[in-house]
Design an enzyme around this catalytic site. Sequence first.
Site, PDB file in Angstrom:
ATOM      1  N   CYS A  77       0.846  -1.259  -0.057  1.00 46.47           N
ATOM      2  CA  CYS A  77       0.074   0.184  -0.018  1.00 46.47           C
ATOM      3  C   CYS A  77       0.885   1.263  -0.037  1.00 46.47           C
ATOM      4  CB  CYS A  77      -1.066   0.184   1.382  1.00 46.47           C
ATOM      5  SG  CYS A  77      -0.155   0.247   2.820  1.00 46.47           S
ATOM      6  N   GLN A 124      -9.541 -16.654  11.121  1.00 48.20           N
ATOM      7  CA  GLN A 124     -10.834 -16.753  11.301  1.00 48.20           C
ATOM      8  C   GLN A 124     -11.715 -15.832  10.142  1.00 48.20           C
ATOM      9  OE1 GLN A 124     -11.706 -15.182  15.436  1.00 48.20           O
ATOM     10  NE2 GLN A 124     -10.269 -16.807  16.212  1.00 48.20           N
ATOM     11  N   MET A 273      12.238   8.082  -1.341  1.00 51.85           N
ATOM     12  CA  MET A 273      13.011   6.881  -1.020  1.00 51.85           C
ATOM     13  C   MET A 273      12.211   5.743  -0.644  1.00 51.85           C
ATOM     14  SD  MET A 273      16.194   7.896  -1.701  1.00 51.85           S
ATOM     15  CE  MET A 273      17.179   6.399  -1.386  1.00 51.85           C
ATOM     16  N   ASN A 277       7.033   8.224   4.391  1.00 51.32           N
ATOM     17  CA  ASN A 277       6.736   9.394   4.922  1.00 51.32           C
ATOM     18  C   ASN A 277       5.805  10.327   3.861  1.00 51.32           C
ATOM     19  OD1 ASN A 277       6.154  12.107   6.170  1.00 51.32           O
ATOM     20  ND2 ASN A 277       8.225  12.450   6.460  1.00 51.32           N
ATOM     21  N   ARG A 436      13.171   4.128  24.759  1.00 46.73           N
ATOM     22  CA  ARG A 436      11.786   4.585  24.169  1.00 46.73           C
ATOM     23  C   ARG A 436      10.547   4.053  25.007  1.00 46.73           C
ATOM     24  NH1 ARG A 436       9.050   1.584  20.015  1.00 46.73           N
ATOM     25  NH2 ARG A 436       8.838   3.333  18.503  1.00 46.73           N
ATOM     26  N   ALA A 812     -16.130  -8.116  11.867  1.00 47.97           N
ATOM     27  CA  ALA A 812     -17.349  -7.279  12.039  1.00 47.97           C
ATOM     28  C   ALA A 812     -17.604  -6.812  13.408  1.00 47.97           C
ATOM     29  CB  ALA A 812     -18.504  -7.932  11.613  1.00 47.97           C
ATOM     30  N   GLN A1209     -12.411 -18.309  19.259  1.00 49.51           N
ATOM     31  CA  GLN A1209     -13.268 -17.463  19.738  1.00 49.51           C
ATOM     32  C   GLN A1209     -13.029 -16.752  20.930  1.00 49.51           C
ATOM     33  OE1 GLN A1209     -16.100 -15.677  17.623  1.00 49.51           O
ATOM     34  NE2 GLN A1209     -14.711 -16.404  16.340  1.00 49.51           N
ATOM     35  N   GLU A1276     -19.445 -13.897  22.315  1.00 49.11           N
ATOM     36  CA  GLU A1276     -18.797 -12.618  23.025  1.00 49.11           C
ATOM     37  C   GLU A1276     -18.402 -12.700  24.627  1.00 49.11           C
ATOM     38  OE1 GLU A1276     -22.514  -9.476  21.635  1.00 49.11           O
ATOM     39  OE2 GLU A1276     -23.113 -11.569  22.199  1.00 49.11           O
TER      40      GLU A1276
HETATM   41  C1  LIG Z   1       3.846   2.574  10.097  1.00 44.36           C
HETATM   42  C2  LIG Z   1       5.003   3.266  10.084  1.00 44.36           C
HETATM   43  C3  LIG Z   1       5.501   3.250  11.440  1.00 44.36           C
HETATM   44  C4  LIG Z   1       6.605   3.947  11.741  1.00 44.36           C
HETATM   45  N1  LIG Z   1       7.399   3.807  12.905  1.00 44.36           N
HETATM   46  C5  LIG Z   1       8.161   4.425  13.090  1.00 44.36           C
HETATM   47  C6  LIG Z   1       9.063   4.306  14.378  1.00 44.36           C
HETATM   48  O1  LIG Z   1       8.612   3.501  15.338  1.00 44.36           O
HETATM   49  N2  LIG Z   1      10.035   5.011  14.656  1.00 44.36           N
HETATM   50  C7  LIG Z   1      10.684   6.075  13.761  1.00 44.36           C
HETATM   51  O2  LIG Z   1      11.722   6.921  14.097  1.00 44.36           O
HETATM   52  N3  LIG Z   1      10.200   6.273  12.467  1.00 44.36           N
HETATM   53  C8  LIG Z   1       8.904   5.422  12.225  1.00 44.36           C
HETATM   54  N4  LIG Z   1       8.381   5.759  11.118  1.00 44.36           N
HETATM   55  C9  LIG Z   1       8.815   6.662  10.181  1.00 44.36           C
HETATM   56  C10 LIG Z   1       9.761   6.282   9.109  1.00 44.36           C
HETATM   57  O3  LIG Z   1      11.046   5.666   9.815  1.00 44.36           O
HETATM   58  C11 LIG Z   1      10.250   7.046   8.303  1.00 44.36           C
HETATM   59  O4  LIG Z   1       8.958   7.563   7.363  1.00 44.36           O
HETATM   60  C12 LIG Z   1      11.445   6.736   7.468  1.00 44.36           C
HETATM   61  O5  LIG Z   1      12.524   6.557   7.943  1.00 44.36           O
HETATM   62  C13 LIG Z   1      11.319   7.918   6.067  1.00 44.36           C
HETATM   63  O6  LIG Z   1      12.096   7.506   5.218  1.00 44.36           O
HETATM   64  P1  LIG Z   1      11.740   7.183   3.531  1.00 44.36           P
HETATM   65  O7  LIG Z   1      12.947   6.587   3.125  1.00 44.36           O
HETATM   66  O8  LIG Z   1      10.458   6.319   3.674  1.00 44.36           O
HETATM   67  O9  LIG Z   1      11.449   8.757   3.308  1.00 44.36           O
HETATM   68  P2  LIG Z   1      10.370   9.149   2.142  1.00 44.36           P
HETATM   69  O10 LIG Z   1       8.972   9.134   2.496  1.00 44.36           O
HETATM   70  O11 LIG Z   1      10.588   8.626   0.677  1.00 44.36           O
HETATM   71  O12 LIG Z   1      10.728  10.684   2.276  1.00 44.36           O
HETATM   72  C14 LIG Z   1      10.342  11.493   3.438  1.00 44.36           C
HETATM   73  C15 LIG Z   1      11.144  13.006   3.248  1.00 44.36           C
HETATM   74  O13 LIG Z   1      12.454  12.693   3.622  1.00 44.36           O
HETATM   75  C16 LIG Z   1      13.162  13.415   2.375  1.00 44.36           C
HETATM   76  N5  LIG Z   1      14.300  12.782   2.157  1.00 44.36           N
HETATM   77  C17 LIG Z   1      14.331  11.347   2.032  1.00 44.36           C
HETATM   78  N6  LIG Z   1      15.638  10.687   1.718  1.00 44.36           N
HETATM   79  C18 LIG Z   1      16.416  12.033   1.560  1.00 44.36           C
HETATM   80  C19 LIG Z   1      17.549  12.240   1.304  1.00 44.36           C
HETATM   81  N7  LIG Z   1      18.589  11.233   1.069  1.00 44.36           N
HETATM   82  N8  LIG Z   1      18.044  13.780   1.276  1.00 44.36           N
HETATM   83  C20 LIG Z   1      17.143  14.615   1.508  1.00 44.36           C
HETATM   84  N9  LIG Z   1      15.866  14.563   1.761  1.00 44.36           N
HETATM   85  C21 LIG Z   1      15.511  13.315   1.710  1.00 44.36           C
HETATM   86  C22 LIG Z   1      12.008  13.441   1.268  1.00 44.36           C
HETATM   87  O14 LIG Z   1      12.323  14.414   0.455  1.00 44.36           O
HETATM   88  C23 LIG Z   1      10.811  13.430   2.111  1.00 44.36           C
HETATM   89  O15 LIG Z   1      10.662  14.870   2.334  1.00 44.36           O
HETATM   90  C24 LIG Z   1       7.114   4.807  10.742  1.00 44.36           C
HETATM   91  C25 LIG Z   1       6.676   5.035   9.459  1.00 44.36           C
HETATM   92  C26 LIG Z   1       5.451   4.273   9.361  1.00 44.36           C
HETATM   93  C27 LIG Z   1       4.713   4.631   7.701  1.00 44.36           C
HETATM   94  S1  FES Z   2      -8.285 -13.774  11.012  1.00 43.23           S
HETATM   95 FE1  FES Z   2      -7.038 -12.021  11.141  1.00 43.23          FE
HETATM   96  S2  FES Z   2      -8.308 -10.204  11.071  1.00 43.23           S
HETATM   97 FE2  FES Z   2      -9.497 -11.825  10.883  1.00 43.23          FE
HETATM   98  S1  FES Z   3      -3.038  -1.907   3.969  1.00 44.54           S
HETATM   99 FE1  FES Z   3      -0.935  -1.849   3.747  1.00 44.54          FE
HETATM  100  S2  FES Z   3      -0.297  -1.932   5.844  1.00 44.54           S
HETATM  101 FE2  FES Z   3      -2.229  -1.912   6.015  1.00 44.54          FE
END
Ligand SMILES: Cc1cc2nc3c(=O)[nH]c(=O)nc-3n(C[C@H](O)[C@H](O)[C@H](O)COP(=O)(O)OP(=O)(O)OC[C@H]3O[C@@H](n4cnc5c(N)ncnc54)[C@H](O)[C@@H]3O)c2cc1C
Ligand code: FES
Ligand code: FES
EC number: 1.17.1.4
Length: 1345
Positions: A77, A124, A273, A277, A436, A812, A1209, A1276
Amino acid sequence: MAEQQRSDVLAFYVNGKKVTVSDADPETTLLGFLRQSLRLTGSKYGCGGGGCGACTVMLSRYDPQTKHIHHFSVNACLMPVCQLHGAAVTTVEGIGSTKTRLHPVQPYLCVHVQERIAKAHGSQCGFCTPGMVMSIYTLLRNKPQPTMEEIRETLGGNLCRCTGYRPIIEGYRTFCESENCCRVNGSAGCAANGNGPLEPAENGQTETSGKEKLLPLDPTQELIFPPELIRMAESEERATQTFRGERMTWISPISLDELLQLKSQHPQAPVVMGNTNLGLDIKFKGVIHPIIISGFRVRELFEVTEKPEGVCIGAGSSLSTVRSVLEKCVCSLPAEHTQTLAALLEQLSHVAGEQIRNVATLGGNIASAYPNSDLNPVLAAGRCSVVLQSREGKREVPLDKDFFVGFGKTVLKPDEIVLSVFIPVSRKGEVVRAFRHAPRKENALATVNAGLRVWFEEGSNVVKEMSVYYGGVGPCTVSAERTVQQVIGRPWNEATLSDAYRALVDEVTLGASAPGGKVMFRRSLTLSLLFRFYLHVLQHLKDTNVCEGEIPSEQLSAVERLPNIIQPSYHEFQDVPSGQSEQDPVGRAVQHQAALSHATGEAVYCDDFPRTQGELFLSVVTSARAHARITHIDVSRALSMPGVVDVFTADDIPGKKFRSFTGIDEEILAQGEVTCVGQMVCAVVADTKPHAKLASAAVKVHYEDLPDRIFTVEEAVEKRSFFLPQREIQRGDVTKAFQEADHVYEGEIRLGGQEHFYMETQSMLVIPLGEEKEMKVYASTQHPTMVQEAVAETLGIPSSRVSCHVKRIGGAFGGKVTKTSILASITALAAWRSERPVRCVLDRGEDMLITGARHPVLGKYKVGFMSDGRITAADVRYYANAGHTPDESVLVIEKILLHMDNAYNILNLCSQSAACKTNLPSNTAFRGFGVPQTLMVIENMVNDVAMVLGRPAEEIREKNMYKETSLTHYKMEFDPENLLRCWEECKERSELDRRRLDVARFNQQNRWKKRGIAVIPIKYGIGFAEGFLNQAAALVHIYKDGSVLVSHGGTEMGQGIHTKVQQVASRELDVPLSMIHISETSTSSVPNTCPSAASFGTDANGMAVKDACQTLYKRLEPIRKQDPNGTWQSWVAKAFLERISLSATGFYRGHDLYMDWVKQEGRPYAYFTYAACCSEVELDCLTGEYRTVRTDLVADIGQSINPSIDIGQIEGAFMQGLGLYTMEELKFSPSGVLYTRGPGQYKIPAVCDVPLQFNVYLLSGSHNPHAIYSSKGIGEPTLFLGSSVFFALKEAVAAARSDAGLSGPFTLHSPATPERACVACSTCFTQMIPQAETETTQPWALELP
Ligand SMILES: Cc1cc2nc3c(=O)[nH]c(=O)nc-3n(C[C@H](O)[C@H](O)[C@H](O)COP(=O)(O)OP(=O)(O)OC[C@H]3O[C@@H](n4cnc5c(N)ncnc54)[C@H](O)[C@@H]3O)c2cc1C
Ligand code: FES
Ligand code: FES
């Protein structure tokens, strides 16, 4: 075509087949591409934001430099399809299907992964299953014999709302090299050690899957990596790629120079990347970037260089790669050099789930500058630096306090990129740690984190240098400089640290309305994490012989980790009678009928139906105000947007503009006035989902705010805002009893609501048949008849023209009854107006916003009791926050009163309950329907009695329990024998007496970790108090080849009703299970169905099917008698020739249940299900984090029809209860906007929350004359038993309070989140925080209910 307009061709492989795309749109994700373009619907949409893992697939890439193929799991996704050039994607469909499974021996890994989850009863509803399968499959591709820890970690990014995870873990435990065996049905043998069944084979159980029966594992037989991709990677002329979409252009350069040039040309363009984010901003915040530059093919961003002074890691390295690099360094370097590396490793193991870590990059994490980034505080504390580069040149910048300049902002210039990160080795005398705390142990952004470093003068404990950085306490990573100044130059001892705490309290502050709330907790965490660092350093100084002395043993618990190792669990259930025929499946642990379809991704859910020609998509426009008059709806811009076909409001409804639930009308679309944020105002219909979404965002609704918004129950009570009737019940003489009681105590507890978080969001597809106004509705609903009626009423056509079909539901839990019928009405209206098929599938955020949740409840009680613990009087008031419409709230408050006695015979009680009308989204049914709320209030009251008397809570519970055949407070007679048996057996099985002593000893020895243990009973009424809802019907066809098609009124939503009904039909017709098929639930096969709810589905529908089968069996009897040696097929064939009908309906009238609220008496339930549960927890008093160490649950479910399904369940409900009472928090802004709209903000239990040992015992020798085959409903009841964890936590908190000099009852609201538990512990750290001035400042979130 002009060169500028050109789009390159994207080439990658999916499941071994080449895919080329000439018009790739940068906004298309891999999930959308798989599902829509390739029709591979096995990968599911659960949240769209990387938080649930339902979309997990495996990506493989060849690295021409190392000649290695890398396999890693990703969230489809979030993966932009443009990122896939040269990759091989493997989806659940690519690794095996039920068709290939029919072939002789297929020794592939995939088959194992799919089969084991199915056979272990690990699916399930099955919606999460493909994601689970793909996560484990990827792990096994990389490591065929993983450790249990690796399996657990791999599943950390996958959520399941049904199973409780235990069976998934047990199923996959069988892959471990050395694993402890599971102990199903008390058996010591199991599949894991190769000498026993994964499912019980003994005692008449049908299915066996011992390891010897599982196909041998041969990973070399897997789908090979496409050779063409290797050739492409090694020899391809690499060139910049450009992909142009409707709104964005994606440019993917191949060299650093080109990247820098692009960045200087387009300084505002982000560098994509991992897209973890950026992707969220584009999807959820509507951010548009006309140009996106991908750094993915720029090799320089991935370079890693190890030097004596440290390691330099390319900013493009994924967090998983960083982890491997650091692991290697930590192993190879002397310990004194690895302090920062090890601290980073510690944080990395907790960042997100594996799928995110595999793509999210180091540079992306730094550049995103999240306030609670886990890496930035450590990088900053650890003296790390970044190399920034633009066309102008390079500069090396320290990653310190000056680097982060605001929310999401750093010192990076617009044309600069992060090239690499340098992590220096630590120096002699340097100690670095990272900590953390997050709302969930894993896969959750931190609430507060810290990176701390101290450097000592050589051979001394005098501080030479120190850095302290925090995340989560400001708009960006924060440095506590003034605090550090208090410490530098001083010895590392308590006196120094005391000054540091004082400085920290002044330095790191948060306003009372700080975003994220939890102000006091977050501030106290800054102190307690510093304290933890202090002890770690003290230990280090001692270990390195710098100073003498020991950390006092009771303080050691501050640095020890909570227990974490999942133990095998023990399950025990009744055996089938010895004489039962081998073929008869009743009472056996038969696998869920669709488990293999779930595991192979073949199981079809509503949104998996192929798109029909001309199909449109519907998106709803919701109110942005909590209470306002709509002055104007401007749809002009929306109507002019690409693909838009229609926009309609309530005025366009041809039939009834409202739905009536419990006799009160509820508008389908708002008319004139809105009464909550999220109320549906109008709908937009367009050719595609993205077009519909964009257009709905463009509809401008103009409002005039109205006064008197009501959000809390207190406000509702003050303004007399209720849905009527209110209910009350009285028994005995309460006034007199209070007068005569030795003690009278008053208390209250608030219970937050609970989001259903079914993994499949609300989904429907309506197809107008174009003739006689006929409409076909495919919906994910628990109540097809309600959908049928709602659509017919809305359109003003007879019900006979509407048919509703439900194949299966992806979870559900009560949330797909009323709300689905309204959404289906709106979707049907769109189909009616456009005369085209219309689909509506809510995004996760919309679903959470619109569809309501479990009712939050305020319970206030006054209890009278004697000194020996007997409760003699109770007066309890319940206020449920119903939201802005009535829905089923009045029924919920009725059930609240009916269950208020739980297991206790309180002879004098009175109670009132009210459904408060507020300006919040309308709350609805949720597993338990008010019972989990009322029982919590009562058990809390009983607990308070125990605390006042200073006695163990179980003693007070036992003293007040029903002991003999009794009347409930509504005068229903029942025999509590099995309740008492469950209670006694639970105490015995859990070794309560011994463990209570152990807990006391543990608490005496540890100051910062406390244990608690609690046993909770339950008596749960089964059936609908509205008698007519207990009926059911069925239709059974036998075809000429002997195969049987069963239809009944129940819907399959993961509870296994179809499997149990098949078992019933198999027994009644005396044919093997394999002959019986259930295709769907449809109002055209079985009309006038009742909802699948109230744990009554199998009771009612099973009886109806039994009735139909018995009719058919009787019709065939003469033929069987004529030809006793014939076969089923021959008898059926003969019957057809003899013109005997091979189709029969069945009917079950149900019990005559009722409740007379005037007389305050009735028989609202057919019978009671009983259970008892003992849980023990260990609490970290410094952070409020806890772990359930062990749970033992004994349930009386009569003679189980299918013990594995029933245990599933029980476990699933327990975990939902654990979530409700200890984790899940719905947060609303002061103006009534729901903040928590996805798994990122709303935490349901994950694999890390499973009790480390979870034993379930089904009570033996129990019979139930009121339900089919003597079984009992179980869907339930056991949800409430999750409260055993709450009460164990409360006990642990009480132990901490006792150390702080506090005793007696105290308030702990539900959920007992880490915040609440920690603050309630009242440690010296929480006490240091001054109270926020809440009177003058509005807090960030509403205090509900
Ligand atoms: C479900 C979920 C859980 C997460 N949990 C955590 C967590 O527990 N702890 C935590 O610290 N983080 C967490 N994150 C955040 C995640 O670590 C950051 O989103 C990730 O590290 C960003 O890296 P990316 O490569 O996906 O960036 P992208 O989404 O590709 O880019 C993000 C931004 O960074 C910029 N960028 C990227 N690379 C560069 C570069 N080399 N130079 C300049 N700019 C750059 C881009 O321009 C953009 O603005 C979570 C994210 C999600 C979706
Ligand atoms: S079996 Fe995992 S969400 Fe329903
Ligand atoms: S649908 Fe992709 S992680 Fe939830």
